[in-house]
Write a protein that holds these residues in place. Structure first.
Motif, short mmCIF file in Angstrom:
data_model
loop_
_atom_site.label_atom_id
_atom_site.label_comp_id
_atom_site.label_asym_id
_atom_site.label_seq_id
_atom_site.Cartn_x
_atom_site.Cartn_y
_atom_site.Cartn_z
N UNK A 15 0.80 -1.25 -0.02
CA UNK A 15 -0.03 -0.16 0.12
C UNK A 15 0.91 1.34 -0.10
N UNK A 16 1.36 1.54 -1.22
CA UNK A 16 2.34 2.69 -1.33
C UNK A 16 1.46 4.13 -0.71
N UNK A 17 0.21 4.40 -1.02
CA UNK A 17 -0.34 5.49 -0.59
C UNK A 17 -0.38 5.58 0.75
N UNK A 18 -0.84 4.22 1.55
CA UNK A 18 -0.67 4.42 2.85
C UNK A 18 0.79 4.61 3.59
N UNK A 19 1.68 4.12 2.87
CA UNK A 19 3.10 4.26 3.45
C UNK A 19 3.32 5.83 3.28
N UNK A 20 3.12 6.46 2.20
CA UNK A 20 3.35 7.73 1.85
C UNK A 20 2.72 8.60 2.93
N UNK A 21 1.22 8.19 3.31
CA UNK A 21 0.54 8.98 4.08
C UNK A 21 1.12 9.15 5.44
N UNK A 22 1.68 7.72 5.83
CA UNK A 22 2.38 7.90 7.37
C UNK A 22 3.50 8.41 7.39
N UNK A 23 4.40 8.63 6.10
CA UNK A 23 5.61 9.38 6.34
C UNK A 23 5.50 10.64 6.08
N UNK A 24 4.31 11.54 5.38
CA UNK A 24 3.99 12.73 5.60
C UNK A 24 3.68 13.27 6.76
N UNK A 25 3.39 12.43 7.89
CA UNK A 25 3.03 12.82 9.07
C UNK A 25 4.43 13.07 9.75
N UNK A 26 5.64 12.92 9.53
CA UNK A 26 6.82 13.43 9.81
C UNK A 26 7.03 14.77 9.64
N UNK A 27 6.27 15.46 8.70
CA UNK A 27 6.83 16.96 8.59
C UNK A 27 6.62 17.87 9.77
N UNK A 28 5.75 17.51 10.83
CA UNK A 28 5.83 18.24 12.05
C UNK A 28 7.34 18.16 12.75
N UNK A 29 8.12 17.13 12.57
CA UNK A 29 9.38 16.91 13.16
C UNK A 29 10.57 17.65 12.23
N UNK A 30 10.98 18.75 12.38
CA UNK A 30 11.88 19.36 11.86
C UNK A 30 13.40 18.79 11.69
N UNK A 31 13.53 18.03 12.68
CA UNK A 31 14.68 17.35 12.86
C UNK A 31 15.19 16.06 11.95
N UNK A 32 13.90 15.46 11.39
CA UNK A 32 13.99 14.51 10.40
C UNK A 32 14.44 14.97 8.86
N UNK A 33 15.48 14.49 8.44
CA UNK A 33 16.03 14.96 7.14
C UNK A 33 15.66 13.84 6.02
N UNK A 34 15.53 12.67 6.34
CA UNK A 34 15.17 11.88 5.32
C UNK A 34 14.67 10.42 5.92
N UNK A 35 13.63 9.82 5.31
CA UNK A 35 13.24 8.50 5.77
C UNK A 35 12.93 7.74 4.56
N UNK A 36 13.68 6.44 4.32
CA UNK A 36 13.31 5.55 3.23
C UNK A 36 12.83 4.06 3.58
#
Length: 526
Positions: A66-87
């Motif tokens: 479920x690529x859309x679900x995975x992308x949706x989970x990762x988009x929630x990380x925008x609130x954390x400015x310290x995270x530079x990249x998640x793969x």
């Protein structure tokens, strides 16, 4: 090297500050490093927890693709400015989904066994990027890997703030310690500094009647008490010392006057002794000349009688007409030989009298004039001929016939006479060998060098070091005064401004080396 002198107050303050600074620096260092370690570990642990939670949320999307679900989970990380990249990687290493707001193109290095903290050493307290790899599992089945890159800016900011607070705290604490040290130093050192100031004042003014007071029974009070006692003792000693100095000064003045009078008497006595020695030498000279002249004059009288007798006989025979040619020839030969002998004898006597006249005048007047030094010393030896032939002593004089010096012949005569008398009385006393006296005279480096040497019995080792001192003699029971060499020494050193050296070996002989300046070699002409 220049020495830096600090007051005791400054030394106390600096010592207190130095010790306090070391303690503050050590405590701050350990506290700061402990906080760094704690914050670092806390950041890593929180990041691991965050990565594991994110992996738990993402594994179902990966399992069901479920690529859309995975992308949706990762988009929630925008609130954390310290995270530079998640793969999110699948088991084949392909990227299933990615969160990359900074558009980082660097290839992710997956290492599930370790957590990597890549520091940026060029920046203070900057730990760089935290890289975490977490496996994506469900029912113990691994479906892929979650790769997380997180900035450490939050802990860098926190640590820099902590560092600034530590520095500020240390500076405030040092200022406080400085103020406390000044207060304590003034409180503790004030009585000591006051005592030191009083001591300097007493040393400067010599006012030993000054006393200090301190109302305390502690160590400083004992110091004040001891200081007062010391000043009191010093005052008593000073008063006694001044009294003793006055007494000693009076005694010293009296002794000085007595010494000056003794010195004057000694100088007068020395001068009288020198004059007495001169007269004694002159008496010996008269005696010697009288003895020397007596022989040629006796021969002259005898020769004169012979000539008179032969002449009378010749006249009588001529008047009687009995004079023969052979008789006349015989008597004329006798008269001729006798007159020739008479002439030589009278010339010899005349030379002796001339030498006696010149040397005796020189010894009395001490006039300064130019002399041919070799001829003059030969004349001195001539006047001592009668005494030298009793030894007998062979005399050798070596010098340039044209060597001339301007000096006082009387002083030279007195020096040589005393050396000759010293050789006769001491060097050749009961001497069994062939007595020899040699004098070598030369000019060297604007100095006249006179080397007088005899081959007598030498000087005893017991008196060799003090032979030039007055009244030192081995012939006191035989009429020796012990003044001969002392007078020689004084005449050379004081009158001629020269120097005298002596070497002597028992049973080998004695040598005197006299050095006289060719210029200004004598005292001013009287």
């Amino acid at each position: 090297m220049k020495t830096i002198s600090l007051s005791i107050k400054t030394q106390l303050i600096l010592t207190f500050i130095a010790i306090s600074s070391i303690v503050i620096i050590v405590v701050s260092y350990f506290n700061f490093t402990s906080n760094i370690k704690q914050e670092k570990n806390s950041f890593i642990q929180n990041s691991l927890i965050q990565a594991n939670l994110l992996a738990d949320f993402s594994v179902s999307a990966l399992v069901f693709r479920d690529m859309d679900g995975a992308k949706e989970n990762l988009e929630k990380l925008k609130s954390d400015n310290n995270i530079q990249r998640v793969i999110i990687f699948d088991n084949q290493g392909d990227i299933f989904s990615e969160y990359n707001p900074l558009d980082i193109r660097e290839i992710a290095q997956i290492d599930i066994k370790e957590v990597h903290l890549v520091s940026k050493k060029e920046e203070f307290l900057n730990y760089g990027i935290l890289k975490i790899s977490v496996p994506l599992k469900h029912n113990n089945i691994e479906y892929g890997t979650l790769y997380l890159e997180k900035s450490t800016a939050i802990i860098t900011k926190l640590l820099k703030k902590l560092f600034s607070e530590v520095i500020l705290f240390a500076c405030v604490l040092l200022l406080l310690i400085y103020a406390i040290s000044i207060f304590l130093s003034n409180y503790l050192l004030k009585p000591i500094l006051s005592l030191a100031s009083t001591a300097e004042e007493i040393a400067s003014t010599q006012n030993y009647g000054t006393r200090v007071s301190y109302n305390s029974k502690n160590e400083i009070g004992s110091l004040y008490k001891a200081f007062n006692s010391l000043v009191k003792d010093t005052e008593n000693l000073t008063n006694n010392l001044e009294l003793q100095v006055n007494i000693r000064t009076k005694e010293l003045n009296t002794k000085t006057v007595q010494l000056e009078e003794s010195l004057i008497d000694l100088q007068q006595t020395q001068q009288k002794l020198i004059e007495s020695e001169k007269l004694s030498a002159l008496g010996n000279l008269v005696s010697g000349i009288a003895h020397e002249v007596n022989t040629p004059l006796g021969n002259a009288i005898t020769g004169s009688s012979v000539i008179t007798k032969e002449t009378q006989a010749l006249v009588e025979e001529f008047n009687d007409g009995t004079l023969k040619k052979s008789t006349m020839q015989r008597r004329l030969d006798v008269i001729n030989e006798t007159s020739s002998l008479l002439s030589r004898t009278l010339h010899y006597a005349s030379g002796l009298i001339k030498s006696f006249k010149q040397i005796s005048v020189d010894q009395v007047t001490n006039d300064i004039r130019e002399i041919q030094i070799k001829d003059y010393i030969e004349e001195v030896f001539l006047t001592n001929h009668n005494k030298l032939k009793l030894v007998p002593a062979k005399v050798t004089i070596e010098a340039n016939d044209d060597l001339v010096i301007k000096t006082s012949p009387g002083v030279i005569s007195q020096i040589i006479n005393n050396l000759i008398q010293n050789s006769i009385k001491h060097g050749f006393d009961n001497y069994k060998g062939e007595a020899q006296i040699s004098v070598c005279i030369e000019e060297k480096d604007e100095n006249l060098i006179i080397e007088y040497k005899d081959n007598g019995i030498g000087i005893n080792e017991d008196i060799k070091e003090k032979v030039f001192e007055p009244f030192v003699t081995t012939k006191r029971n035989s009429g020796g005064t012990g003044l001969g060499l002392n007078i020689v020494y004084n005449l050379i050193i004081q009158k001629l401004k020269g120097s005298l050296e002596m070497t002597s070996t028992e049973n080998i002989g004695t040598k005197f080396i006299i050095t006289i300046p060719m210029k200004n070699s004598l005292m001013e002409k009287k």
